[in-house]
Design a protein around this motif. Sequence first.
Motif, PDB file in Angstrom:
ATOM      1  N   ALA A 109      15.304  10.894   7.322  1.00  9.47           N
ATOM      2  CA  ALA A 109      15.633   9.296   6.919  1.00  9.47           C
ATOM      3  C   ALA A 109      14.143   8.648   7.384  1.00  9.47           C
ATOM      4  CB  ALA A 109      16.512   8.626   7.918  1.00  9.47           C
ATOM      5  N   LEU A 110      13.466   9.106   8.517  1.00  6.00           N
ATOM      6  CA  LEU A 110      12.182   8.421   8.892  1.00  6.00           C
ATOM      7  C   LEU A 110      11.181   8.710   7.561  1.00  6.00           C
ATOM      8  CD1 LEU A 110      10.254   6.845  10.278  1.00  6.00           C
ATOM      9  CD2 LEU A 110       9.831   8.695  11.846  1.00  6.00           C
ATOM     10  N   ASN A 111      11.162  10.222   7.316  1.00  9.32           N
ATOM     11  CA  ASN A 111       9.977  10.697   6.217  1.00  9.32           C
ATOM     12  C   ASN A 111      10.271   9.883   4.964  1.00  9.32           C
ATOM     13  OD1 ASN A 111       9.424  12.256   8.222  1.00  9.32           O
ATOM     14  ND2 ASN A 111      10.187  14.125   7.527  1.00  9.32           N
ATOM     15  N   ALA A 112      11.635   9.709   4.689  1.00  8.10           N
ATOM     16  CA  ALA A 112      11.859   8.813   3.439  1.00  8.10           C
ATOM     17  C   ALA A 112      11.394   7.654   3.325  1.00  8.10           C
ATOM     18  CB  ALA A 112      13.315   9.120   2.993  1.00  8.10           C
ATOM     19  N   THR A 113      11.028   6.720   4.269  1.00  8.53           N
ATOM     20  CA  THR A 113      10.480   5.498   4.334  1.00  8.53           C
ATOM     21  C   THR A 113       9.183   5.430   4.078  1.00  8.53           C
ATOM     22  OG1 THR A 113      10.034   5.403   6.685  1.00  8.53           O
ATOM     23  CG2 THR A 113      12.382   4.945   5.827  1.00  8.53           C
ATOM     24  N   GLY A 114       8.274   6.336   3.879  1.00  7.01           N
ATOM     25  CA  GLY A 114       7.030   6.374   3.638  1.00  7.01           C
ATOM     26  C   GLY A 114       6.604   7.512   2.709  1.00  7.01           C
ATOM     27  N   PRO A 115       5.332   7.640   2.683  1.00  8.86           N
ATOM     28  CA  PRO A 115       4.837   8.834   1.753  1.00  8.86           C
ATOM     29  C   PRO A 115       4.969  10.309   2.549  1.00  8.86           C
ATOM     30  CG  PRO A 115       3.056   7.940   3.259  1.00  8.86           C
ATOM     31  CD  PRO A 115       4.044   6.840   3.340  1.00  8.86           C
ATOM     32  N   ALA A 116       5.415  10.989   1.657  1.00 10.58           N
ATOM     33  CA  ALA A 116       5.741  12.615   2.104  1.00 10.58           C
ATOM     34  C   ALA A 116       4.963  12.989   2.794  1.00 10.58           C
ATOM     35  CB  ALA A 116       6.020  13.283   0.810  1.00 10.58           C
TER      36      ALA A 116
ATOM     37  N   GLY B 248       7.740   1.949   5.182  1.00  7.53           N
ATOM     38  CA  GLY B 248       8.740   0.515   4.951  1.00  7.53           C
ATOM     39  C   GLY B 248       8.455  -0.387   3.779  1.00  7.53           C
ATOM     40  N   THR B 249       9.433  -1.102   3.250  1.00  9.62           N
ATOM     41  CA  THR B 249       9.182  -1.777   2.232  1.00  9.62           C
ATOM     42  C   THR B 249       9.207  -3.421   2.338  1.00  9.62           C
ATOM     43  OG1 THR B 249      11.434  -1.722   1.708  1.00  9.62           O
ATOM     44  CG2 THR B 249      10.166  -0.121   0.422  1.00  9.62           C
ATOM     45  N   GLY B 250       9.676  -3.721   3.577  1.00 13.56           N
ATOM     46  CA  GLY B 250       9.588  -5.197   4.066  1.00 13.56           C
ATOM     47  C   GLY B 250       8.262  -5.580   4.136  1.00 13.56           C
TER      48      GLY B 250
ATOM     49  N   PRO C  45       0.841  -1.182  -0.032  1.00 10.95           N
ATOM     50  CA  PRO C  45       0.097  -0.130  -0.012  1.00 10.95           C
ATOM     51  C   PRO C  45       0.878   1.311  -0.121  1.00 10.95           C
ATOM     52  CG  PRO C  45      -0.762  -1.598   1.559  1.00 10.95           C
ATOM     53  CD  PRO C  45       0.393  -2.281   1.002  1.00 10.95           C
ATOM     54  N   SER C  46       0.513   2.169  -0.834  1.00 14.29           N
ATOM     55  CA  SER C  46       1.211   3.461  -0.849  1.00 14.29           C
ATOM     56  C   SER C  46       1.411   4.320   0.303  1.00 14.29           C
ATOM     57  CB  SER C  46       0.762   4.384  -1.953  1.00 14.29           C
ATOM     58  OG  SER C  46      -0.594   4.723  -1.525  1.00 14.29           O
TER      59      SER C  46
END
Length: 416
Positions: free
Chosen positions: A355-362, A47-49, A42-43
Motif C-alpha cells: 500500500a505504501l509503495n503504491a503511493t509513490g514511484p515504484a 502522496g497526491t495531496g 513531482p513524479s
Amino acid sequence: MTTVRRSAAVLAASAVLGMAIASAAAPVAIAAPTPTPSTVLPSGLYGTGDPTYDGVWRQSLALLAQDTVGVKPAAKAVDWLTGQQCDSGAFPSYRADATKPCDAKLPLDSNASAAAVQALAALGGQDATVKKTAGWLKSVQNADGGWGYNPGGASDANSTSIVIGALAAAGEKPDALKSKGGKTPYDALLTFAQPCGGKDGGAFLFQPKQPGIVADSTAAAVLGAHGKGFVVTAGAKDAKGTVCEKSTTVEGAAHNGAAYLATALAKTGHLNTPPMPGATDPAEKPDFGNTADAVVALTAQGLGDQAKKPLAWLQQNSAAWAKESGPAAYAQLILAAHAAGADPKSFGGTDLVAALNATGPAPEKSAASEKPEKSETSEKSDSGSDVGVWWIVGAFFVASIGAGILFSGRRKNQQH
C-alpha cells in the motif's frame, strides 16, 4: 508521533490565530508558505495531496519505512528528497521549485530536516547531505539545549526528540552536545517531564505552558530519551512495569512517560484526539497516528506486553484511516509493526508495504528476500498521514511564528 494534516492544522489554527497575533509579537518576519495550487506534483513525491506543509515529512517517513522492511526506494524519490535541502543544510516543509535557491523568507523546518536525516542516513550513500543537515540542526540548538519547530522558536518536546533521533542517526552523540547555555538536549527534555500524580503525571508536555496533545509529545519524548529515532526494536524488559516513580533522570522520565501511555491505552487499546476548533461533532475521535507512535514508544521502553493491545486494535481498525491519510500513515503503521514484531505485509488483512509503495514511484527492487530487516544495532502523510498532532504546532508556527499559541499534536499530516 502522530499526524494530522498540516493543512488542516492551519485551517484549525485560523480560528484562533487572530487572538494569537493580537497577544504576541512574532520575533522574526517570515512569510508563511502559500498552499500549492492544484498542479502536477513531482513524479518522485509520495502522496497526491498538497505537499506545502508536509512534503519533506511524508517523503522521509515513506523512504524510511521502505528501507526498514527491505524495499529499495526509487532513485527519483530519493533525489526529490535530497533536492529539497537548502544551501544552509536545512529543509523546509516543502519547496515547489528546487532549481532555485531557497528564498530567505521560506520557513525552515527542524522536524522535516530531522526526518530527512533519519531517512537518508538509513538509506546510505547520502553522507554529505546528512552531515550538512546535522550541522545545521546543531547550529540552531536553543540555549536550553532543545529545539523548536522553526529555528528561534521556543523548544518543545516533539522537536527536541526528533532532532535527537536525527543526530544519533548521523553519528553524533546527543548527550555530549551542549548549547551556548551549557545545556544538552536531555536537559531540555527533562523540563517537559511531569512529576507523578495528577492528570498528566509522568507524561511529557509539548511545552510547560502549552501542554498540547500530551500523548503525542510523550511518545516522541520516550524515544528521544532513549536516543532513538523512528525505527526501533524491543528494548530490555522494563521491570518497573507501569508504576510512575519519582525521578530526576532522563531514563526515569522515559519510564514514567511510557507508563503514562500504557495507562492511557489500557482501557480501550487506543488513544483519542479532541475535536478540532469549530467542529460540529464535539466527540473525541480515535487517534490512529498517536496510537501507532505509542506502540513504538512502549516497545522501545521494554513494555512490549502493554503494546500488544494497541497493536491489535490498529490491526483491526486502521486500514481505512491509512488509506485516506496516505504515505506517512502507512509508514507509521509499518514502523509500529516492525517495532512490535508484527508482519507489516499482513497487518489486519492489509499489506502495508504494498500500500505504501503504491503511493509513490515504484521501488527499484523489493529486497525483502535479499535483505533482512535491520536490527537495532544496524539502525543508524498523505501529506496526509498521522505522524503526529504536533504537526499542528508546526503549521501554527508556519502561519505565525512566535505567536505564543500552540495547538499541539505531532508529526502528522494527512493528504491523499
